[in-house]
Design a protein around this motif. Structure first.
Motif, mmCIF file in Angstrom:
data_model
loop_
_atom_site.group_PDB
_atom_site.id
_atom_site.type_symbol
_atom_site.label_atom_id
_atom_site.label_comp_id
_atom_site.label_asym_id
_atom_site.label_seq_id
_atom_site.Cartn_x
_atom_site.Cartn_y
_atom_site.Cartn_z
ATOM 1 N N LYS A 61 13.011 -2.762 -1.272
ATOM 2 C CA LYS A 61 11.668 -3.022 -1.797
ATOM 3 C C LYS A 61 10.999 -4.084 -0.913
ATOM 4 N N VAL A 62 9.728 -3.833 -0.582
ATOM 5 C CA VAL A 62 9.054 -4.691 0.393
ATOM 6 C C VAL A 62 7.552 -4.478 0.289
ATOM 7 N N ASN A 63 6.766 -5.412 0.814
ATOM 8 C CA ASN A 63 5.346 -5.147 1.048
ATOM 9 C C ASN A 63 5.025 -5.647 2.457
ATOM 10 N N ILE A 64 4.449 -4.771 3.265
ATOM 11 C CA ILE A 64 4.225 -5.108 4.674
ATOM 12 C C ILE A 64 3.231 -6.259 4.828
ATOM 13 N N THR A 65 2.270 -6.399 3.898
ATOM 14 C CA THR A 65 1.286 -7.485 4.057
ATOM 15 C C THR A 65 1.881 -8.854 3.723
ATOM 16 N N ARG A 142 -1.673 -3.607 0.836
ATOM 17 C CA ARG A 142 -1.285 -4.626 -0.146
ATOM 18 C C ARG A 142 -1.148 -4.045 -1.551
ATOM 19 N N ILE A 143 -2.001 -3.082 -1.900
ATOM 20 C CA ILE A 143 -1.951 -2.524 -3.261
ATOM 21 C C ILE A 143 -1.188 -1.193 -3.314
ATOM 22 N N GLY A 144 -0.700 -0.756 -2.153
ATOM 23 C CA GLY A 144 0.077 0.484 -2.142
ATOM 24 C C GLY A 144 -0.752 1.740 -2.001
ATOM 25 N N ALA A 145 -2.058 1.591 -1.716
ATOM 26 C CA ALA A 145 -2.871 2.776 -1.419
ATOM 27 C C ALA A 145 -2.558 3.218 0.003
ATOM 28 N N ILE A 146 -2.655 4.508 0.270
ATOM 29 C CA ILE A 146 -2.322 5.058 1.592
ATOM 30 C C ILE A 146 -3.593 5.111 2.427
ATOM 31 N N HIS A 147 -3.621 4.361 3.519
ATOM 32 C CA HIS A 147 -4.856 4.368 4.314
ATOM 33 C C HIS A 147 -4.850 5.492 5.339
ATOM 34 N N SER A 148 -6.020 6.093 5.486
ATOM 35 C CA SER A 148 -6.256 7.113 6.508
ATOM 36 C C SER A 148 -7.458 6.643 7.312
ATOM 37 N N VAL A 149 -7.181 5.957 8.421
ATOM 38 C CA VAL A 149 -8.259 5.428 9.255
ATOM 39 C C VAL A 149 -8.733 6.552 10.179
ATOM 40 N N LYS A 229 -17.906 -11.262 -5.765
ATOM 41 C CA LYS A 229 -17.442 -11.429 -7.149
ATOM 42 C C LYS A 229 -15.920 -11.438 -7.281
ATOM 43 N N ALA A 230 -15.225 -10.896 -6.282
ATOM 44 C CA ALA A 230 -13.777 -10.688 -6.402
ATOM 45 C C ALA A 230 -12.989 -11.994 -6.271
ATOM 46 N N SER A 231 -11.878 -12.044 -6.964
ATOM 47 C CA SER A 231 -10.962 -13.181 -6.859
ATOM 48 C C SER A 231 -10.199 -13.101 -5.543
ATOM 49 N N ASP A 232 -9.836 -14.269 -5.014
ATOM 50 C CA ASP A 232 -9.021 -14.268 -3.796
ATOM 51 C C ASP A 232 -7.533 -14.437 -4.115
ATOM 52 N N ASN A 233 -7.200 -14.160 -5.375
ATOM 53 C CA ASN A 233 -5.810 -14.233 -5.809
ATOM 54 C C ASN A 233 -5.312 -12.807 -6.084
ATOM 55 N N ASN A 234 -4.360 -12.348 -5.287
ATOM 56 C CA ASN A 234 -3.849 -10.998 -5.473
ATOM 57 C C ASN A 234 -2.356 -10.971 -5.171
ATOM 58 N N THR A 235 -1.606 -10.354 -6.055
ATOM 59 C CA THR A 235 -0.159 -10.230 -5.858
ATOM 60 C C THR A 235 0.146 -8.898 -5.187
ATOM 61 N N ALA A 236 0.871 -8.952 -4.092
ATOM 62 C CA ALA A 236 1.189 -7.737 -3.337
ATOM 63 C C ALA A 236 2.050 -6.791 -4.172
ATOM 64 N N GLU A 237 1.735 -5.521 -4.106
ATOM 65 C CA GLU A 237 2.478 -4.473 -4.806
ATOM 66 C C GLU A 237 3.893 -4.355 -4.216
ATOM 67 N N ILE A 238 4.855 -4.167 -5.095
ATOM 68 C CA ILE A 238 6.227 -3.950 -4.622
ATOM 69 C C ILE A 238 6.362 -2.478 -4.230
ATOM 70 N N MET A 239 6.652 -2.240 -2.945
ATOM 71 C CA MET A 239 6.725 -0.877 -2.417
ATOM 72 C C MET A 239 8.159 -0.493 -2.092
ATOM 73 N N ASP A 240 8.467 0.769 -2.306
ATOM 74 C CA ASP A 240 9.750 1.279 -1.853
ATOM 75 C C ASP A 240 9.707 1.427 -0.325
ATOM 76 N N ALA A 241 10.850 1.269 0.320
ATOM 77 C CA ALA A 241 10.929 1.377 1.772
ATOM 78 C C ALA A 241 10.308 2.661 2.293
ATOM 79 N N GLU A 242 10.481 3.756 1.553
ATOM 80 C CA GLU A 242 9.999 5.061 2.012
ATOM 81 C C GLU A 242 8.649 5.459 1.407
#
Length: 635
Positions: A61-65, A142-149, A229-242
Motif C-alpha cells: 500500500k502506497v501513495n506516489i504523491t 493523490r486521490i486515486g483518480a486515474i489521469h489521462s493527460v 474556496k478549497a482547503s489546503d489540507n488533504n490526506t493522500a488516498e491509500i493505493m494498492d501497488a497495482e
C-alpha cells in the motif's frame, strides 16, 4: 534518495549482475530503503509472461504523491520543486517550493473530490505546459483518480477518442494556451470534442490566455474560484501497488491509439531509480526535460522521477525557436540548468541554425546532456556534444518507450564510456536480448536482431486499457515469454546496443537486411542535407527498393536536384555500399512526425507504394498538412 546511485563502472557491473541473478532481491532492497509505504509487499514480483500478467510489490500500500511531496517537507519544504518558464520570455518565471506544491496539490485534490471524482475515476487533463498541468496530474494521483493527460495540441476528434476509450468523467482544460507566437483555443477544442463524449459530467477551466470562452451551464466551471474556496489540507488516498496510476495513449500502427496503463508502485520505484542514475542528479541541481507532460517523457522525467528524488524540475511552456533559436540556451543560462534532456529532432533543427545562437551563452552550468524519443544520428550527436556540452558533458542517449515507463538502455554519466549513436548498456534490472528470425536468442556480439526483454521490470505497462488481448498480442506473442519492443538493435563487440529503428523499418533488398537508420545517417552527413527518412516499396526484381524523403538545408535548395540525388547515392555507396542506394529520392519541406518527434514511417511507406486509401491513426501528427504536400509531390 542516493542509496541507489551507482558511483563507478565496476559498481555498475556488480549491480547489474546482482539484478540479473536475483531480480527480486535487487528490487526489494531498492523499494524498501528509498520510499515511504503504508504497508510493504507480500511478494516482490508475480508474473506470467505468456499471458502478459505482471504484478510488482504485491499487496503493498502506497501513495506516489506522499513520496513525491509529503516526505520531502521536513527537510526540503523551502526548496524549489518546480520552476515554470513561460512561453514569452518577458513574462516572469515562477518558482514553486515543495511546501507550496503540497498546498496547491492538496487544494486541487479537494476540488476534484468536491466535484464528485473518486478513486478509480478517469480524468482527462488537456492543459498547456503551465503549473496547473503538473498540479492537476499530482492531485489525481493523490486521490486515486486515474489521469489521462492528452497533449494540448491534439484535435477535437483525437481528444474525443481518448475520452471515450477510457470513459473520463471530467476534463480539466484552460481557456487557451500559448505556443510560440500562436494562441491555441483549447476550450473551443474541448467543446467540439465533448459533442460526442457522454461520460463527461464536468469541465474545469483554468485561465491562461484570458480570452473569451463559452461556458456551458451545469457542466463548465472556472477553476480559480473553486481553488480559492478549497482547503489546503488533504490526506493522500491509500493505493494498492497495482492500482492504475495513469493511462497514456500511444499511436498504434493501425486503428485506434493504445491506452497504456501504468500502475502505482512499480512505476514509482522504476522512474525514481532511473532518474537518479541516468542523470547523475545531485542535491541543488536544476533539471530540465524539454518534453511535454502529455508524453511519457514528461510524465517520468519532468514530473514523477524528479519529484520522487526531491529535485528541482523545469516546466517550459515555449518552443525552441521563439522568440528566436537561442531560447533553449537562454533558459539554461537563466536558471543555471545542470541536466538538459531533449529530442534529436530539436537538436537537428537547432543545428541547422547559426552557431551564434548557442555560442553567445557559456552554458557552464551544464553537467549532463541527454537525448530521447528516437535514435540520435552521428552528426547531431557530435553537434550536441561539441556545441552544447562543450565536450565535457556526457551525452546520455536513452532508449525507452511509452510502454516501458522509464529508461531501459542508457549510458550512466561519468561512468559508462559513450559512443556516438549507441544507447550503450542496459540499466540494472533490464535483461535485454536480441532475437533472430527463428525466435532464437542471439548470444554473440557484433550482431543485429529484434530487441526483447526477457524478465519484467517494475516500470512496465500492465495492459492496454480495456483490451488486454491486444496488449498480449502486440508485446508478448512475437517472441513468446519475452517483451518485444518492436525495435531492432545492433550489439557491438563490447555489448553496446545501437537502436536501428522499428523492426518494420528493416527493409529486405535483394536478400539483404537494410536498417533505415544507418542509411539515413549516411545521407544526413551530406553537407546539403538537413534530415531524411527511408522506406521500402515493392520492386519487380529486388523484392523491395528504397525510397528516400530528403529535407535540404537552405544551401542545398539552390542546387540542381538531379545532381544532388546522384551525390546522395554516391555518399550512401561510399558509406554503406551500393546495395543501399536509393531507387527514388523525393525532396520535401518536412516529414510527418508525431509530437514527440518520431517520423510516422507507415505514412511515407504508403505514399511510396502509391496507396493513399488509409493512412490509419494520424491524430498524433504534429504537421498533418505535410502528408498532402508529400503525396502531391510524389515522383
Amino acid at each position: 534518495m542516493s542509496r541507489y546511485k551507482i558511483s563507478n563502472f565496476e559498481e555498475y557491473f556488480k549491480e547489474y549482475k546482482k539484478s540479473i541473478k536475483d531480480p527480486k532481491k535487487f528490487w526489494d532492497k531498492i523499494a524498501s530503503e528509498n520510499f515511504t509505504w503504508y504497508q510493504e509487499w507480500d511478494k516482490v514480483v508475480d508474473f506470467n509472461m505468456a499471458e502478459a500478467e505482471i504484478k510488482w510489490f504485491v499487496d503493498a500500500k502506497v501513495n506516489i504523491t506522499k513520496n513525491c511531496i509529503d516526505r520531502h517537507l521536513a527537510k526540503k519544504g523551502d526548496k524549489v520543486a518546480i520552476v515554470f518558464e513561460p512561453n514569452n520570455p518577458d513574462e516572469a518565471s515562477q518558482s514553486i517550493t515543495y511546501n507550496e506544491l503540497h498546498q496547491r496539490v492538496s487544494k486541487m485534490a479537494n476540488v476534484l473530490l468536491s466535484q464528485g471524482i473518486q478513486k478509480g475515476d478517469r480524468v482527462c487533463i488537456y492543459l498547456p505546459m503551465i503549473p496547473e498541468l503538473a498540479i492537476t496530474t499530482l492531485a489525481c494521483a493523490r486521490i486515486g483518480a486515474i489521469h489521462s493527460v492528452v497533449f494540448a495540441g491534439f484535435s477535437a476528434s483525437a481528444v474525443a477518442a481518448r475520452i471515450n476509450d477510457s470513459e473520463c468523467k471530467m476534463v480539466v482544460t484552460s481557456d487557451g494556451g500559448y505556443r510560440g507566437n500562436k494562441t491555441i483555443d483549447l476550450k473551443g477544442i474541448v467543446d467540439e470534442a465533448l459533442i460526442n463524449c457522454p461520460s463527461v459530467e464536468t469541465v474545469l477551466v483554468a485561465q491562461r490566455t484570458n480570452t473569451d470562452v463559452k461556458m456551458k451551464e451545469g457542466r463548465d466551471q472556472w477553476l480559480a474560484p473553486l481553488l480559492e474556496k478549497a482547503s489546503d489540507n488533504n490526506t493522500a488516498e491509500i493505493m494498492d501497488a497495482e492500482d492504475p496510476l495513469f493511462i497514456l495513449y500511444t499511436s498504434g500502427s493501425t486503428g485506434k491509439p493504445k491506452g497504456m496503463v501504468h500502475t502505482t508502485a512499480g512505476y514509482m520505484v522504476y522512474t525514481a531509480y532511473t532518474f537518479q542514475n541516468v542523470f547523475n542528479y545531485e542535491e541543488n541541481d536544476v533539471f530540465w526535460c524539454t518534453a511535454d507532460i502529455g508524453w511519457i517523457t514528461g510524465h517520468s522525467y519532468i514530473l514523477y522521477g524528479p519529484l520522487l528524488n526531491g529535485a528541482t524540475t523545469v516546466i517550459f511552456e515555449g518552443v525552441p525557436s521563439y522568440p528566436d533559436f537561442s531560447r533553449f540556451w537562454e533558459v539554461i543560462e537563466k536558471h543555471k540548468v545542470n541536466q538538459f534532456y531533449t529530442a534529436p529532432t530539436a537538436i537537428r533543427a537547432l543545428a541547422k541554425e547559426s552557431l551564434d545562437y548557442v555560442q553567445k551563452y557559456p552554458l557552464s552550468s551544464l553537467k549532463v546532456i541527454g537525448s530521447v524519443g528516437e535514435p540520435i544520428n552521428e552528426e547531431a550527436w557530435h553537434w550536441y556534444n561539441d556545441h552544447v556540452g562543450g565536450k565535457r558533458c556526457p551525452v546520455v542517449d536513452t532508449w525507452w518507450q511509452t510502454e516501458t515507463g522509464g529508461i531501459l538502455i542508457s549510458p550512466i554519466p561519468f561512468i559508462t564510456p559513450t559512443k556516438p549513436t549507441y544507447a550503450t548498456l542496459p540499466l540494472p534490472g533490464i535483461q535485454a536480448v536480441l532475437m533472430d528470425e527463428k525466435r532464437n536468442e542471439i548470444e554473440d556480439n557484433q550482431v543485429v536482431g529484434s530487441l526483447c526483454i526477457k524478465f519484467p521490470w517494475p516500470g512496465i505497462a500492465r495492459t492496454i486499457w480495456g483490451d488486454h488481448k491486444r496488449y498480449k498480442e502486440t508485446y508478448f506473442s512475437t517472441f513468446p515469454g519475452k517483451y518485444f519492443s518492436g525495435d531492432g538493435a545492433l550489439r557491438d563487440e563490447v555489448g553496446y546496443y545501437r537502436i536501428t529503428g522499428r523492426v518494420d523499418d528493416v527493409i529486405i533488398v535483394s536478400g539483404h537486411n537494410l536498417g533505415t537508420a544507418p542509411i539515413e545517417d549516411a545521407i544526413n552527413e551530406h553537407p546539403a542535407v538537413a534530415e531524411s527518412a527511408i522506406v521500402g516499396f515493392p520492386h519487380d526484381i529486388k523484392g523491395n527498393a528504397l525510397y528516400g524523403f530528403v529535407i535540404l538545408k537552405e544551401t542545398g535548395e539552390k542546387r540542381d536536384k538531379e545532381n544532388l540525388a546522384k551525390e546522395i547515392n554516391q555518399h550512401i555507396s561510399d558509406h554503406i555500399g551500393p546495395i543501399a542506394k536509393l531507387d527514388k529520392i523525393q525532396f520535401v519541406s518536412g516529414l510527418p512526425k508525431t509530437r514527440s518527434g518520431k517520423i510516422m514511417r507507415r505514412i511515407l511507406r504508403k505514399i511510396a507504394e502509391g496507396d493513399y486509401s488509409n493512412f490509419g491513426d494520424t491524430s498524433t501528427l504534429l504537421n498533418p498538412e505535410i502528408v498532402d504536400e508529400i503525396k502531391n509531390g510524389k515522383i
